[in-house]
Design a protein around this motif. Structure first.
Motif, PDB file in Angstrom:
ATOM      1  N   THR A  91      13.816  -9.498  -5.218  1.00 54.82           N
ATOM      2  CA  THR A  91      13.962 -10.071  -3.885  1.00 54.82           C
ATOM      3  C   THR A  91      13.190  -9.231  -2.863  1.00 54.82           C
ATOM      4  N   LEU A  92      13.108  -9.769  -1.625  1.00 55.37           N
ATOM      5  CA  LEU A  92      12.405  -9.045  -0.565  1.00 55.37           C
ATOM      6  C   LEU A  92      13.067  -7.711  -0.255  1.00 55.37           C
ATOM      7  N   ALA A  93      14.404  -7.677  -0.312  1.00 54.27           N
ATOM      8  CA  ALA A  93      15.108  -6.424  -0.031  1.00 54.27           C
ATOM      9  C   ALA A  93      14.848  -5.390  -1.120  1.00 54.27           C
ATOM     10  N   GLU A  94      14.706  -5.855  -2.374  1.00 53.56           N
ATOM     11  CA  GLU A  94      14.476  -4.914  -3.482  1.00 53.56           C
ATOM     12  C   GLU A  94      13.050  -4.395  -3.509  1.00 53.56           C
ATOM     13  N   ARG A  95      12.136  -5.117  -2.922  1.00 54.33           N
ATOM     14  CA  ARG A  95      10.759  -4.648  -2.920  1.00 54.33           C
ATOM     15  C   ARG A  95      10.602  -3.345  -2.134  1.00 54.33           C
ATOM     16  N   ASN A  96      11.402  -3.175  -1.113  1.00 52.30           N
ATOM     17  CA  ASN A  96      11.290  -1.971  -0.289  1.00 52.30           C
ATOM     18  C   ASN A  96      11.910  -0.758  -0.946  1.00 52.30           C
ATOM     19  N   ARG A  97      12.498  -0.938  -2.129  1.00 52.98           N
ATOM     20  CA  ARG A  97      13.171   0.172  -2.803  1.00 52.98           C
ATOM     21  C   ARG A  97      12.356   0.755  -3.950  1.00 52.98           C
ATOM     22  N   ILE A  98      11.206   0.173  -4.245  1.00 56.39           N
ATOM     23  CA  ILE A  98      10.415   0.673  -5.370  1.00 56.39           C
ATOM     24  C   ILE A  98       9.041   1.130  -4.853  1.00 56.39           C
ATOM     25  N   TRP A  99       8.380   1.909  -5.709  1.00 61.40           N
ATOM     26  CA  TRP A  99       7.047   2.434  -5.370  1.00 61.40           C
ATOM     27  C   TRP A  99       5.993   1.354  -5.598  1.00 61.40           C
ATOM     28  N   ILE A 100       5.058   1.217  -4.630  1.00 62.70           N
ATOM     29  CA  ILE A 100       3.960   0.253  -4.702  1.00 62.70           C
ATOM     30  C   ILE A 100       2.660   0.999  -4.416  1.00 62.70           C
ATOM     31  N   PRO A 101       1.600   0.757  -5.172  1.00 61.92           N
ATOM     32  CA  PRO A 101       0.332   1.476  -4.936  1.00 61.92           C
ATOM     33  C   PRO A 101      -0.193   1.230  -3.526  1.00 61.92           C
ATOM     34  N   ASP A 102      -0.819   2.262  -2.967  1.00 62.83           N
ATOM     35  CA  ASP A 102      -1.430   2.144  -1.634  1.00 62.83           C
ATOM     36  C   ASP A 102      -2.853   1.586  -1.795  1.00 62.83           C
ATOM     37  N   LEU A 103      -2.966   0.297  -1.944  1.00 66.08           N
ATOM     38  CA  LEU A 103      -4.256  -0.347  -2.171  1.00 66.08           C
ATOM     39  C   LEU A 103      -5.132  -0.216  -0.925  1.00 66.08           C
ATOM     40  N   TYR A 104      -6.400   0.147  -1.169  1.00 70.07           N
ATOM     41  CA  TYR A 104      -7.367   0.303  -0.089  1.00 70.07           C
ATOM     42  C   TYR A 104      -8.656  -0.418  -0.488  1.00 70.07           C
ATOM     43  N   ILE A 105      -9.104  -1.319   0.380  1.00 67.71           N
ATOM     44  CA  ILE A 105     -10.368  -2.037   0.166  1.00 67.71           C
ATOM     45  C   ILE A 105     -11.352  -1.500   1.184  1.00 67.71           C
ATOM     46  N   ARG A 106     -12.361  -0.801   0.713  1.00 67.56           N
ATOM     47  CA  ARG A 106     -13.247  -0.055   1.605  1.00 67.56           C
ATOM     48  C   ARG A 106     -14.043  -0.974   2.519  1.00 67.56           C
ATOM     49  N   GLN A 107     -14.488  -2.138   2.032  1.00 64.57           N
ATOM     50  CA  GLN A 107     -15.300  -3.053   2.830  1.00 64.57           C
ATOM     51  C   GLN A 107     -14.461  -4.099   3.565  1.00 64.57           C
ATOM     52  N   LEU A 108     -13.158  -3.915   3.604  1.00 66.33           N
ATOM     53  CA  LEU A 108     -12.288  -4.918   4.209  1.00 66.33           C
ATOM     54  C   LEU A 108     -12.439  -4.938   5.723  1.00 66.33           C
ATOM     55  N   ARG A 109     -12.673  -6.144   6.280  1.00 71.60           N
ATOM     56  CA  ARG A 109     -12.682  -6.322   7.725  1.00 71.60           C
ATOM     57  C   ARG A 109     -11.309  -6.787   8.209  1.00 71.60           C
ATOM     58  N   GLU A 110     -10.719  -7.723   7.476  1.00 76.17           N
ATOM     59  CA  GLU A 110      -9.396  -8.244   7.853  1.00 76.17           C
ATOM     60  C   GLU A 110      -8.789  -8.939   6.643  1.00 76.17           C
ATOM     61  N   MET A 111      -7.456  -8.865   6.544  1.00 72.49           N
ATOM     62  CA  MET A 111      -6.732  -9.509   5.454  1.00 72.49           C
ATOM     63  C   MET A 111      -5.504 -10.196   6.029  1.00 72.49           C
ATOM     64  N   LYS A 112      -5.450 -11.517   5.905  1.00 73.84           N
ATOM     65  CA  LYS A 112      -4.346 -12.295   6.443  1.00 73.84           C
ATOM     66  C   LYS A 112      -3.518 -12.861   5.286  1.00 73.84           C
ATOM     67  N   LEU A 113      -2.243 -12.487   5.233  1.00 73.55           N
ATOM     68  CA  LEU A 113      -1.371 -13.001   4.182  1.00 73.55           C
ATOM     69  C   LEU A 113      -1.087 -14.479   4.427  1.00 73.55           C
ATOM     70  N   LEU A 114      -1.146 -15.264   3.361  1.00 72.09           N
ATOM     71  CA  LEU A 114      -0.880 -16.697   3.466  1.00 72.09           C
ATOM     72  C   LEU A 114       0.605 -16.926   3.655  1.00 72.09           C
ATOM     73  N   LYS A 115       0.947 -17.794   4.588  1.00 72.00           N
ATOM     74  CA  LYS A 115       2.347 -18.086   4.896  1.00 72.00           C
ATOM     75  C   LYS A 115       2.538 -19.583   5.014  1.00 72.00           C
ATOM     76  N   LEU A 116       3.659 -20.053   4.542  1.00 78.06           N
ATOM     77  CA  LEU A 116       4.100 -21.410   4.809  1.00 78.06           C
ATOM     78  C   LEU A 116       5.444 -21.325   5.506  1.00 78.06           C
ATOM     79  N   PHE A 117       6.522 -21.221   4.744  1.00 78.21           N
ATOM     80  CA  PHE A 117       7.823 -20.891   5.339  1.00 78.21           C
ATOM     81  C   PHE A 117       8.067 -19.386   5.287  1.00 78.21           C
ATOM     82  N   GLU A 118       7.443 -18.738   4.305  1.00 71.76           N
ATOM     83  CA  GLU A 118       7.499 -17.291   4.174  1.00 71.76           C
ATOM     84  C   GLU A 118       6.217 -16.831   3.488  1.00 71.76           C
TER      85      GLU A 118
END
Length: 463
Positions: free
Chosen positions: A100-127
């Motif tokens: 769940t969304l609450a459980e995601r904040n409790r585990i380790w996630i890699p710090d992904l870095y995209i060197r050539q990234l200008r902008e990244m917009k997460l796709l959303k509908l209801f969430e």
């Protein structure tokens, strides 16, 4: 009896709701006692990446950006956590648990870095369109749907034969290569929809293709080397539209200018209008292409072509000017110059004249005209040189100067050569138009061959 059945049904419903609540309150995974979400799982953590490219949003040449919609999948192994609901139907059927969304904040996630990234917009509908799955073997899989805008360093010197390559590096910003590695998934690192094509996507001006490098790359930023998984986006321009819109019309304009060589030189309005109109059309085309094409540090490929076509038409116009000058020199200036030379170099001696008699009365006007018109009596440049007679009014003044004989000889020689060239080019028997009618097409064909061979070879080197 009816009341007993109703009580039994209510009691079963209450037990089912209690079981669901207890199942919902039970955590989906268990972690070790020393688990810290801020610490990476292993001394050397391996992260694999795969990408589903949904569509290409667009290519902005002015901002040098490429945008596309994709679903990014990141996978790593964290032995410190395991699923806890072993009897869960989802775990038994699929082999993973959806966190769940609450459980995601409790585990380790890699710090992904995209060197050539200008902008990244997460796709959303209801969430947010994302998911985090935990497998039985402690493998964690993170999926994110996003619109990714990449900064691409573009070089438009070969425009419109240019091939742009945009490199996208997925790595860790905080952990160097000795602590974390990023690599592409071994099986199907790139996937596309069925309507996408065989690894490429067509835009109105570009053909976009994606390629992954199986070996990780080492890039340096900050104070250390980092391991990255590289994605290469290739932008190949559609050349057909440029051939029809620019190259074909400009070639036709140059070919039309050759038609002026078969027009009689005395028909000045017709020949001049043809050449000037063609020249102005090419200048207008060059200005339009320059304003609508991307900027470059040097002359672009199409600008070299249009400038060369303009020069070919301009040279045809200059050739006509030379022809006109030769015709005027032959009809007016050379005749007047010859008359002045003969009348100055052959005066009638005063001693042979009787009192009150002039040269005109002695010889007669008709005799003088016949002498000037007769080819036998015409003094050629060689005869003038042999008899040391001045050939023009300028030479008359030079006789009284102290100029050296060698200088006068070279001056006369140059004048004779120039006179011969002008007569050969622009007189009624001149052949400059005939030579140009053969020389100009051959020169343009040679230029076209060299142009396409050089620029196509440079374009293939970029692929």
């Amino acid at each position: 009896m009816g009341h007993l059945w109703i009580c039994a049904i209510f009691s079963m419903m209450i037990k089912h709701l209690n079981a669901m609540n207890s199942r919902a309150l039970q955590p989906s995974f268990s972690a070790s006692d020393d688990y810290d979400r801020n610490m990476r799982p292993n001394a050397l953590t391996e992260v694999s990446i795969s990408l589903l490219v949904n569509r290409i949003s667009g290519v902005d040449e002015t901002k040098e950006e490429v945008s596309f919609d994709a679903f990014l999948q990141i996978t790593w192994e964290d032995p410190r956590i395991r699923p806890t609901r072993n009897n869960d139907e989802e775990l038994q059927v699929n082999g993973y648990m959806e966190l769940t969304l609450a459980e995601r904040n409790r585990i380790w996630i890699p710090d992904l870095y995209i060197r050539q990234l200008r902008e990244m917009k997460l796709l959303k509908l209801f969430e947010e369109i994302s998911s985090l799955r935990l497998y039985e073997n402690s493998t964690v899989n993170l999926r994110i749907g996003a619109t990714i805008i990449i900064n691409c360093d573009m070089n438009f010197v070969l425009y419109p034969l240019d091939v742009q390559k945009c490199r996208v590096d997925f790595s860790s910003y905080r952990y160097p290569v000795k602590d974390m590695t990023f690599r592409w998934k071994k099986n199907n690192p790139l996937t596309f929809p069925h309507d996408f094509g065989d690894g490429f996507f067509r835009l109105p001006r570009y053909v976009v293709s994606f390629h992954t490098d199986p070996e990780p790359k080492i890039i340096n930023y900050g104070d250390a080397d980092h391991c990255s998984a590289r994605l290469e986006i290739t932008l190949s321009r559609e050349v057909k539209s440029y051939l029809l819109e620019n190259y074909l019309p400009s070639t036709l304009f140059v070919s039309m200018s050759w038609g002026s060589f078969v027009v009689v030189p005395e028909i000045v309005p017709g020949r001049m209008v043809l050449l000037v109109t063609t020249l102005l059309s090419l200048v207008t085309m060059f200005d339009t292409v320059r304003n609508n094409s991307p900027d470059a540090l040097e002359l672009k490929c199409i600008e070299v072509w249009l400038i060369s076509c303009t020069l070919f038409v301009f040279l045809a116009l200059m050739e006509y000017f030379i022809v006109l000058f030769g015709i005027r020199y032959d009809k007016h200036w050379r005749t007047a110059k010859t008359k002045i030379t003969i009348s100055t170099a052959s005066p009638v001696p005063p001693s042979t004249l009787s009192s009150g008699e002039t040269p005109l009365k002695r010889n007669g006007l008709d005799s003088t005209n016949r002498m000037f018109a007769s080819p036998v009596n015409r003094i050629t440049p060689d005869e003038r040189n042999k008899s040391h007679l001045p050939s023009s009014t300028e030479d008359i003044g030079s006789v009284h100067t102290n100029a050296s004989p060698s200088m006068l000889h070279h001056k006369r020689k140059f004048r004779n050569v120039a006179e011969y060239a002008l007569l050969y080019a622009g007189s009624q028997r001149g052949r400059l138009d005939q030579i140009s009618l053969i020389l100009f097409p051959i020169s343009f064909l040679l230029f076209t061959t060299i142009y396409w061979v050089l620029y196509l070879s440079e374009s293939r080197k970029k692929m």
